[in-house]
Design a protein around this motif. Structure first.
Motif, PDB file in Angstrom:
ATOM      1  N   SER A  86       0.840  -1.198   0.000  1.00  0.00           N
ATOM      2  CA  SER A  86       0.000   0.000   0.000  1.00  0.00           C
ATOM      3  C   SER A  86       0.876   1.249   0.000  1.00  0.00           C
ATOM      4  O   SER A  86       2.046   1.198   0.387  1.00  0.00           O
ATOM      5  N   THR A  87       0.307   2.370  -0.436  1.00  0.00           N
ATOM      6  CA  THR A  87       1.103   3.593  -0.618  1.00  0.00           C
ATOM      7  C   THR A  87       0.660   4.760   0.255  1.00  0.00           C
ATOM      8  O   THR A  87       0.967   5.896  -0.036  1.00  0.00           O
ATOM      9  N   GLY A  88      -0.059   4.514   1.330  1.00  0.00           N
ATOM     10  CA  GLY A  88      -0.477   5.590   2.223  1.00  0.00           C
ATOM     11  C   GLY A  88      -1.077   5.002   3.488  1.00  0.00           C
ATOM     12  O   GLY A  88      -1.354   3.803   3.565  1.00  0.00           O
ATOM     13  N   TRP A  89      -1.287   5.866   4.508  1.00  0.00           N
ATOM     14  CA  TRP A  89      -1.735   5.331   5.795  1.00  0.00           C
ATOM     15  C   TRP A  89      -3.155   4.773   5.733  1.00  0.00           C
ATOM     16  O   TRP A  89      -3.436   3.730   6.338  1.00  0.00           O
ATOM     17  N   GLN A  90      -4.059   5.420   5.007  1.00  0.00           N
ATOM     18  CA  GLN A  90      -5.404   4.863   4.877  1.00  0.00           C
ATOM     19  C   GLN A  90      -5.378   3.588   4.039  1.00  0.00           C
ATOM     20  O   GLN A  90      -6.095   2.625   4.314  1.00  0.00           O
ATOM     21  N   GLN A  91      -4.527   3.594   3.016  1.00  0.00           N
ATOM     22  CA  GLN A  91      -4.373   2.401   2.190  1.00  0.00           C
ATOM     23  C   GLN A  91      -3.771   1.246   3.002  1.00  0.00           C
ATOM     24  O   GLN A  91      -4.074   0.077   2.750  1.00  0.00           O
ATOM     25  N   GLN A  92      -2.912   1.590   3.962  1.00  0.00           N
ATOM     26  CA  GLN A  92      -2.322   0.570   4.826  1.00  0.00           C
ATOM     27  C   GLN A  92      -3.398  -0.132   5.651  1.00  0.00           C
ATOM     28  O   GLN A  92      -3.364  -1.358   5.847  1.00  0.00           O
ATOM     29  N   ILE A  93      -4.376   0.625   6.107  1.00  0.00           N
ATOM     30  CA  ILE A  93      -5.483   0.043   6.874  1.00  0.00           C
ATOM     31  C   ILE A  93      -6.299  -0.894   5.981  1.00  0.00           C
ATOM     32  O   ILE A  93      -6.724  -1.979   6.412  1.00  0.00           O
ATOM     33  N   ILE A  94      -6.496  -0.482   4.727  1.00  0.00           N
ATOM     34  CA  ILE A  94      -7.208  -1.342   3.772  1.00  0.00           C
ATOM     35  C   ILE A  94      -6.410  -2.620   3.531  1.00  0.00           C
ATOM     36  O   ILE A  94      -6.972  -3.711   3.426  1.00  0.00           O
ATOM     37  N   ALA A  95      -5.078  -2.484   3.445  1.00  0.00           N
ATOM     38  CA  ALA A  95      -4.215  -3.654   3.240  1.00  0.00           C
ATOM     39  C   ALA A  95      -4.369  -4.651   4.385  1.00  0.00           C
ATOM     40  O   ALA A  95      -4.434  -5.870   4.169  1.00  0.00           O
ATOM     41  N   VAL A 122       9.484  -3.733  -2.475  1.00  0.00           N
ATOM     42  CA  VAL A 122       8.906  -4.044  -3.776  1.00  0.00           C
ATOM     43  C   VAL A 122       9.989  -4.576  -4.710  1.00  0.00           C
ATOM     44  O   VAL A 122       9.764  -5.508  -5.478  1.00  0.00           O
ATOM     45  N   SER A 123      11.176  -3.987  -4.641  1.00  0.00           N
ATOM     46  CA  SER A 123      12.283  -4.421  -5.496  1.00  0.00           C
ATOM     47  C   SER A 123      12.659  -5.878  -5.232  1.00  0.00           C
ATOM     48  O   SER A 123      12.902  -6.656  -6.164  1.00  0.00           O
ATOM     49  N   MET A 124      12.715  -6.248  -3.956  1.00  0.00           N
ATOM     50  CA  MET A 124      13.116  -7.608  -3.584  1.00  0.00           C
ATOM     51  C   MET A 124      12.066  -8.644  -3.957  1.00  0.00           C
ATOM     52  O   MET A 124      12.378  -9.816  -4.119  1.00  0.00           O
ATOM     53  N   LEU A 125      10.826  -8.200  -4.101  1.00  0.00           N
ATOM     54  CA  LEU A 125       9.747  -9.134  -4.389  1.00  0.00           C
ATOM     55  C   LEU A 125       9.948  -9.846  -5.719  1.00  0.00           C
ATOM     56  O   LEU A 125       9.598 -11.013  -5.872  1.00  0.00           O
ATOM     57  N   GLY A 126      10.538  -9.147  -6.687  1.00  0.00           N
ATOM     58  CA  GLY A 126      10.780  -9.750  -7.993  1.00  0.00           C
ATOM     59  C   GLY A 126      11.655 -10.986  -7.903  1.00  0.00           C
ATOM     60  O   GLY A 126      11.507 -11.930  -8.690  1.00  0.00           O
ATOM     61  N   GLN A 127      12.575 -10.999  -6.931  1.00  0.00           N
ATOM     62  CA  GLN A 127      13.457 -12.147  -6.745  1.00  0.00           C
ATOM     63  C   GLN A 127      12.808 -13.236  -5.892  1.00  0.00           C
ATOM     64  O   GLN A 127      13.033 -14.427  -6.099  1.00  0.00           O
ATOM     65  N   ALA A 128      11.973 -12.819  -4.913  1.00  0.00           N
ATOM     66  CA  ALA A 128      11.444 -13.767  -3.927  1.00  0.00           C
ATOM     67  C   ALA A 128      10.159 -14.461  -4.358  1.00  0.00           C
ATOM     68  O   ALA A 128       9.909 -15.602  -3.959  1.00  0.00           O
ATOM     69  N   ALA A 129       9.346 -13.801  -5.158  1.00  0.00           N
ATOM     70  CA  ALA A 129       8.029 -14.352  -5.510  1.00  0.00           C
ATOM     71  C   ALA A 129       8.161 -15.617  -6.357  1.00  0.00           C
ATOM     72  O   ALA A 129       9.047 -15.739  -7.199  1.00  0.00           O
ATOM     73  N   LYS A 130       7.257 -16.536  -6.112  1.00  0.00           N
ATOM     74  CA  LYS A 130       7.233 -17.793  -6.858  1.00  0.00           C
ATOM     75  C   LYS A 130       6.135 -17.766  -7.914  1.00  0.00           C
ATOM     76  O   LYS A 130       5.277 -16.896  -7.913  1.00  0.00           O
ATOM     77  N   GLU A 131       6.171 -18.731  -8.785  1.00  0.00           N
ATOM     78  CA  GLU A 131       5.141 -18.821  -9.813  1.00  0.00           C
ATOM     79  C   GLU A 131       3.771 -18.963  -9.162  1.00  0.00           C
ATOM     80  O   GLU A 131       3.612 -19.683  -8.176  1.00  0.00           O
ATOM     81  N   ASN A 132       2.809 -18.247  -9.712  1.00  0.00           N
ATOM     82  CA  ASN A 132       1.421 -18.230  -9.239  1.00  0.00           C
ATOM     83  C   ASN A 132       1.192 -17.328  -8.033  1.00  0.00           C
ATOM     84  O   ASN A 132       0.043 -17.154  -7.605  1.00  0.00           O
ATOM     85  N   ASP A 133       2.252 -16.765  -7.462  1.00  0.00           N
ATOM     86  CA  ASP A 133       2.051 -15.798  -6.389  1.00  0.00           C
ATOM     87  C   ASP A 133       1.384 -14.549  -6.948  1.00  0.00           C
ATOM     88  O   ASP A 133       1.463 -14.268  -8.151  1.00  0.00           O
ATOM     89  N   MET A 134       0.741 -13.793  -6.059  1.00  0.00           N
ATOM     90  CA  MET A 134       0.037 -12.593  -6.497  1.00  0.00           C
ATOM     91  C   MET A 134       0.458 -11.388  -5.655  1.00  0.00           C
ATOM     92  O   MET A 134       0.791 -11.524  -4.477  1.00  0.00           O
ATOM     93  N   LEU A 135       0.426 -10.218  -6.277  1.00  0.00           N
ATOM     94  CA  LEU A 135       0.735  -8.969  -5.577  1.00  0.00           C
ATOM     95  C   LEU A 135      -0.441  -8.015  -5.726  1.00  0.00           C
ATOM     96  O   LEU A 135      -0.820  -7.642  -6.836  1.00  0.00           O
ATOM     97  N   PHE A 136      -1.042  -7.651  -4.592  1.00  0.00           N
ATOM     98  CA  PHE A 136      -2.099  -6.647  -4.569  1.00  0.00           C
ATOM     99  C   PHE A 136      -1.467  -5.303  -4.199  1.00  0.00           C
ATOM    100  O   PHE A 136      -0.776  -5.203  -3.174  1.00  0.00           O
ATOM    101  N   VAL A 137      -1.683  -4.296  -5.024  1.00  0.00           N
ATOM    102  CA  VAL A 137      -1.186  -2.950  -4.729  1.00  0.00           C
ATOM    103  C   VAL A 137      -2.384  -2.032  -4.515  1.00  0.00           C
ATOM    104  O   VAL A 137      -3.242  -1.904  -5.388  1.00  0.00           O
ATOM    105  N   ILE A 138      -2.424  -1.391  -3.341  1.00  0.00           N
ATOM    106  CA  ILE A 138      -3.517  -0.482  -2.996  1.00  0.00           C
ATOM    107  C   ILE A 138      -2.978   0.936  -3.014  1.00  0.00           C
ATOM    108  O   ILE A 138      -2.088   1.293  -2.240  1.00  0.00           O
ATOM    109  N   SER A 139      -3.497   1.733  -3.923  1.00  0.00           N
ATOM    110  CA  SER A 139      -3.005   3.106  -4.101  1.00  0.00           C
ATOM    111  C   SER A 139      -4.188   4.022  -4.361  1.00  0.00           C
ATOM    112  O   SER A 139      -5.110   3.661  -5.097  1.00  0.00           O
ATOM    113  N   PHE A 140      -4.166   5.207  -3.777  1.00  0.00           N
ATOM    114  CA  PHE A 140      -5.291   6.123  -3.951  1.00  0.00           C
ATOM    115  C   PHE A 140      -5.418   6.574  -5.401  1.00  0.00           C
ATOM    116  O   PHE A 140      -6.474   6.452  -6.007  1.00  0.00           O
TER     117      PHE A 140
END
Length: 257
Positions: free
Chosen positions: A126-135, A159-177
């Protein structure tokens, strides 16, 4: 006394100077109420006696009573604005929730539900404090249906490290206003190059931004300001949308059993 009403009744007797003074007083009552007689005269390039004569035309004893009436006008306007905001908030929130249901009914979630079913880990950023609560709410919702969800700290490196750590079929939800955060968008582009198996889901405000265009699945919510502040928005639509998506996922999963 209602200053605006009196002005309307007396306007036929006003000369050009009176009209100029009245125009300023009604347009900027708060600013005018803070000025002395001399300051107001200098600001409007009129004489002090012109302001005094106008006060008399309005049925007032002088400038002091004129300032009192300006204060009363300010109080009435603020009360009206507060009342209007209360009505607007209630009406707007109801409309937003109704629009969310209509929007949801037009969605085809079959592929998303299939990807959610295959996902071993769901990452949430998430990219903000209200978005963090939604997360946190989204992560809790996934937990209730037995899905492993990890909330990433709001830092670029995560976020940068996620490209290396994520496995196939994993999902990333991004919450941004707004969906226009340039830093995050650049990192997501890099992730797509490194790991194009990671499914990206965006949850942003109603206006589609760059984030939505990068996503495998994009969802939108509406906001409206609270009555007490135009700087604080309610994200109720986002929570409703999450509930509807989670419920639909469970429905489709049960149908497959």
């Amino acid at each position: 006394m209602d200053l605006e009403t009196v002005v309307m009744k007396k306007k036929e007797s006003f000369n050009d100077t009176d009209k100029a003074i009245v125009s300023y007083l009604l347009k900027y009552p708060k600013e005018a109420s803070k000025l002395s007689l001399m300051e107001l005269a200098q600001k409007l390039y009129v004489s002090k006696s012109a302001i005094f004569r106008l006060s008399k035309k309005l049925g007032l004893s002088g400038f002091s009573e004129l300032k009192f009436e300006l204060s009363e006008l300010i109080a009435r306007k603020e009360q009206y604005t507060k009342h209007a905001q209360e009505l607007d908030f209630d009406d707007n929130l109801q409309k937003i929730i109704n629009d969310t249901f209509k929007y949801f009914k037009g969605l085809d979630l079959h592929d998303l539900c299939a990807d959610l079913d295959q996902a071993e880990t769901i990452y949430i950023y998430s990219t903000g404090w209200q978005q963090q609560i939604i997360a946190e709410y989204l992560a809790h919702s996934f937990y209730l249906i037995g899905k492993n969800a990890i909330i990433l700290p709001s830092a670029r490196d995560e976020v940068s490290m996620l490209g290396q750590a994520a496995k196939e079929n994993d999902m990333l939800f991004v919450i941004s206003f707004g969906g226009f955060n340039k830093t995050i968008i650049e990192e997501l582009k890099k992730i797509d190059v490194i790991n194009n198996k990671l499914k990206l889901v965006s949850l942003t405000s109603w206006q589609p931004g760059k984030l939505a265009s990068l996503s495998d699945y994009s969802f939108f919510f509406k906001t409206t300001p609270f009555q007490f502040s135009k700087k604080v928005e309610t994200f109720s639509s986002a929570y409703v949308l999450i509930d509807l998506i989670i419920n639909e996922y469970e429905k489709q999963r049960k149908l497959q059993k």
